[in-house]
Write a protein that holds these residues in place. Sequence first.
Motif, PDB file in Angstrom:
ATOM      1  N   LYS B   6      68.825  57.315  25.821  1.00 52.32           N
ATOM      2  CA  LYS B   6      68.012  56.665  26.856  1.00 52.32           C
ATOM      3  C   LYS B   6      66.653  57.349  26.998  1.00 52.32           C
ATOM      4  CE  LYS B   6      71.508  54.664  29.833  1.00 52.32           C
ATOM      5  NZ  LYS B   6      72.426  55.082  30.893  1.00 52.32           N
ATOM      6  N   LEU B   7      66.675  58.660  26.867  1.00 53.55           N
ATOM      7  CA  LEU B   7      65.419  59.400  26.988  1.00 53.55           C
ATOM      8  C   LEU B   7      64.395  58.959  25.947  1.00 53.55           C
ATOM      9  CD1 LEU B   7      66.227  63.139  27.707  1.00 53.55           C
ATOM     10  CD2 LEU B   7      65.143  61.460  29.185  1.00 53.55           C
ATOM     11  N   GLN B   8      64.917  58.461  24.827  1.00 54.73           N
ATOM     12  CA  GLN B   8      64.004  58.008  23.778  1.00 54.73           C
ATOM     13  C   GLN B   8      63.457  56.614  24.046  1.00 54.73           C
ATOM     14  OE1 GLN B   8      64.831  58.735  19.550  1.00 54.73           O
ATOM     15  NE2 GLN B   8      66.804  59.404  20.305  1.00 54.73           N
ATOM     16  N   HIS B   9      64.109  55.895  24.926  1.00 53.17           N
ATOM     17  CA  HIS B   9      63.682  54.513  25.159  1.00 53.17           C
ATOM     18  C   HIS B   9      63.502  54.245  26.640  1.00 53.17           C
ATOM     19  CE1 HIS B   9      64.604  53.730  20.953  1.00 53.17           C
ATOM     20  NE2 HIS B   9      65.737  54.384  21.150  1.00 53.17           N
ATOM     21  N   ILE B 261      57.520  65.226  26.091  1.00 51.04           N
ATOM     22  CA  ILE B 261      58.557  66.248  25.916  1.00 51.04           C
ATOM     23  C   ILE B 261      59.942  65.625  26.059  1.00 51.04           C
ATOM     24  CG2 ILE B 261      59.532  68.362  26.905  1.00 51.04           C
ATOM     25  CD1 ILE B 261      56.692  69.219  27.579  1.00 51.04           C
ATOM     26  N   GLY B 263      60.873  62.540  25.566  1.00 55.31           N
ATOM     27  CA  GLY B 263      61.157  61.719  24.396  1.00 55.31           C
ATOM     28  C   GLY B 263      61.590  62.567  23.220  1.00 55.31           C
ATOM     29  N   ASN B 264      60.917  63.706  23.040  1.00 58.01           N
ATOM     30  CA  ASN B 264      61.254  64.565  21.907  1.00 58.01           C
ATOM     31  C   ASN B 264      62.584  65.264  22.081  1.00 58.01           C
ATOM     32  OD1 ASN B 264      59.206  64.572  19.721  1.00 58.01           O
ATOM     33  ND2 ASN B 264      57.844  64.834  21.465  1.00 58.01           N
ATOM     34  N   TYR B 267      65.073  62.828  21.183  1.00 60.47           N
ATOM     35  CA  TYR B 267      65.047  62.591  19.747  1.00 60.47           C
ATOM     36  C   TYR B 267      65.743  63.718  18.993  1.00 60.47           C
ATOM     37  CZ  TYR B 267      63.078  62.231  15.074  1.00 60.47           C
ATOM     38  OH  TYR B 267      62.924  62.162  13.720  1.00 60.47           O
ATOM     39  N   ILE B 268      65.410  64.971  19.373  1.00 62.45           N
ATOM     40  CA  ILE B 268      65.964  66.115  18.633  1.00 62.45           C
ATOM     41  C   ILE B 268      67.476  66.181  18.807  1.00 62.45           C
ATOM     42  CG2 ILE B 268      66.023  68.637  18.521  1.00 62.45           C
ATOM     43  CD1 ILE B 268      63.067  68.533  19.434  1.00 62.45           C
TER      44      ILE B 268
END
Lengths: 263, 278, 285, 224
Positions: B6-9, B261, B263-264, B267-268
């Motif tokens: 969710k953090l990525q989108h 940050i 988003g990353n 992602y990571i």
Amino acid sequence: MNHATLPVGMLILVICALILFKIFSARRGKSLFIRRIPGLSAIDEAIGRATEMGRPMMFSPGLLGLGLPTLQALSILKHITTIAAKYRTRIIVPTCDSVVFTIAEEISKEAYTNEGVPEQFNPDDIRFLSDDQFAYASGCVGILNREKVASSFLFGYFYAESLILAETGHQVGAMQVAGTPAITQIPFFITAADYTIIGDEFYAASAYLSREPTLLGSLVGQDYAKAVLVIIIIAGIICTTLAGFYPSWHWLTWMDWFKPVSQ
Amino acid sequence: MTIFEKLQHIDRRIMYLLLLLVIAWPLIWGMDMPIMVSPAVKGVYNAVEKMPKDKMAIIIVYWGSGTIAENRPQVEALMRHFMMRNKRFAVLAFDPQGSKFSYDSAKIISSELHKTYGKDWVHWGFRPPANLIPLLQSFPHDVIKNIGTDINGTPLGKLPVMNGIKTIKDIGLLADTTSVGELDYWIAYVHGPYRTPIVYGPTAVMTADAFNSLDAGQINGLLPGMQGAAAYEKMLGRKGFATKATGALSSSHLLIIALIILGNIGYIITRRRQEQQA
Amino acid sequence: MYILATLKTFLLKWFPIFTHGMLKPGAPWYAWLGGIIGDFLIIGGILFLILRMVPARYRKSLIALLTFLGGVPYALEFFWPASKGGDNFLSLFVRQIGDGTNVLYSFALGLGIFSLMRFHANNLIRKRPGWHNNLAFFVAFFTMMLAGFANSVHHNAVNSNVFDMLFGGIVSALGSTMFSTIGFFIVSAAYRAFRIRSGEATLMLAAAFVVMLGQVPVGAWMTSGIPENGVWANLRLENLSYWILNQPNMAAQRGMYFGIEIGALAMALRTWLSLERGSFFEKEL
Amino acid sequence: MNIFHNIGHSFNFANSTVANTWMVWIAAIGTLAIYSVLYKENPVYRLFEHIFIGAASGYSVFVTWTQILKPMWWDKITSGEAYWVFALVGGAMFYFIYSKKHVWISRIIFGTLLGLVSGAAFKGFAGLNVDRIHASFKPIAGHGMPLSESLNNLVFIIVLLAVMSYFFFSFEHKNRVTSMPPKLGRWCLMFAFGAMFGSTVMARMSLLIGRVYFLLGEWLHIIR
């Protein structure tokens, strides 16, 4: 610089001569190599996508009036409309300059006529929106949203509105290919568009797409011209460095040929 | 969908709403952010301080509603500084909207500091930009004749504020606040021939170019956009709109950085988990 | 110069048939309008008849010739050495061409306006969905235009206030609003694009990060512990950001500009000499 | 009567305060309407988009006449420079695009314009690039040149040349050695793009703050 000094005039003439020489040698049938430019290869894919989805495409030729970047944009438009006409895919061209609008209309009309389907050409698809920067942008936002655009091409000279167009295009899910000689707008295309044509890849586009000898030759000539610039710059760097150590070497003053003249 | 996915989108509407909030909050309630005063801003302050009392300053207003948040605080801080030090100034606008905005600002500040229009300050009104160069060529020789009337149509000769102001020699400072970037003309036509000191208030985008003129000594000081105005307000000891707006500027930058940050992180971690599963 | 002056006198004497002798400066505007239209019809008519006689096979060459001739004054003016004042014999002429091009270009605005009108009128007449928007277009267009002309022809308090209200409330306000939407878009674009997916993306992210922080007071505050002088001062965020913008960024931009400008020059050369066969118009004339 | 009087007063455009209040309200509604597209495209946005395009085009017709055609064409003809009639003849040639038979006449004028644009390119090229070429002659070392300047110049030169090498199209980057500079160039480009992006953020946020200030301050009077 309002008038050419002798060295500057010579430099420009050499550049022009190199380009013309390569154009004419290419026309005589010399085969030429051009490296792959991924963004430009993506154009055909984007047209294919719109065709498959049965939705229209949008092409914006930028905000500039009739100028060199716009001429290049229009010749890319010609390539895209020709394919679009072949596949009967609609392409909407919003423009912000009357003269550019007229040329764009002519190009589209011709593309459809050449494909033998002049009746498919819809004059409402080539639109003059407004010559106000942000009225134009608001109109493009409207088109991207309402027409459910599947692919969007942004080629030409853009100003601040670049991000409005590219980000809206992204939000409606369009596949976007963008390119502009306006360097400060390239980062916004990189972040929002799927493929971005960087720097003077923009001027390489028509050669790459059409593979016409004249254009390919010109592109190779441009490479030679750039090589000339690189040589001049390296020589200049060496000479200014030397001049710092040996101020008495007067022949080093050739660098002043390019000194800004106050005017 | 895990929280990291969710953090990525994050939905863009949520981001837009957050942005509006972090901008509106400092504007309404204020937010204390450290403000650094750069040498460029000090240059503006000193130029105003140094201006002799028998001379007059001209504030150029060449901006409209588009950049009001950047240019108006600059103008207001300058006006306040002049009035605080009992120094005379005139406002000259090359944008019709800017003319109105600056007149309103000046009226408010002047009533706050108990100053009188026509005696302590004057607004020369709007001149079409096309007249800029003819005006630059003519007014240094006879200010009152070439400017003519003030914003209300009163002949300048009748205003006490203009007493003793005849030529460009009586102008002690030029403050150019602009979103257009016509500074070069002022340097070429006024600073060059008459050595009138210039201070400059450009918008943020134009700041990088302006440092060249500062290095070359063509301008005495520089207020880089809204931030410059905030630093100026700090030097004047009065927190105004720019101080609040700088809070908004900082918080919006911090929001972007925080979002990147987040988003990353998403992602990571998602990628690491996928690698572990594979 | 002499040739130009003679040409000018000749044209003034013979061509504008109605205006010559019949109209003097100070005549009423409708007389001038009539004169201009009359002249236009006669000159245009003659020109049209001449052009009609050009055989089809020469048309392309004629256009190529005119394209070349159109560029000659500019090119020549640039390459010809300047005399003392910084001008040469063509400078004044080139400036006049500039004025003329401006006027010519302005006449073309009608093409754009015509297209706009046609598009919106079509939707309105056929009552396509959303036709009330097209109606709003017409209302806004004519109101704004008339308010402008009313204010410039008959300047009084009402006209000037109404014009300011419409310009400030619509054209300028909506323009700056549209402009400011970039603020929103820049957030979503940065969030989405700045991921450490690849080396390139990470580099972009790093540069953007440092510059963004270096521009706001918070960034300066974050590294305010580092001394202001000495070698370490370079690591203060505001200095680092300044360095990035002025060294690597400027160099990269310059490298790109060289390529772009050469590309543009090549484009100009091809257009000027009509080398790009049918790049715009292919159809047989 | 009183009501009518008040209504009459609120339309009294001779009073600039009344007109200003109207302007602020129109602008505020328009601002909200344009922002609504950020949520979703909707009928209100559509309406204001059309109003915007209409008003901007109407304004540009007005400006074209008052700032270009009147001073540069009409005023010149009426003061005796009658040959400016030819500009109208040239302008009329544009309109032949609507004629099927004589469309080529419009191309005469397009061709001439293209010629003008390309002829001016030489001066454009020199004006933009000669100074840049000169400014790129940066010494790498010299008597008494501080190390920091040497390093800065070295960085500048490496980035410049690497970026230029990326834009050579007719060479294949086959082996390691020749493919290095273009690769480095691309990295430099990306780094520069990041920096450009970052430096634009502040300007754009300032604009947005300006708009929010308009809504909260000038319209709603929540802040001053």
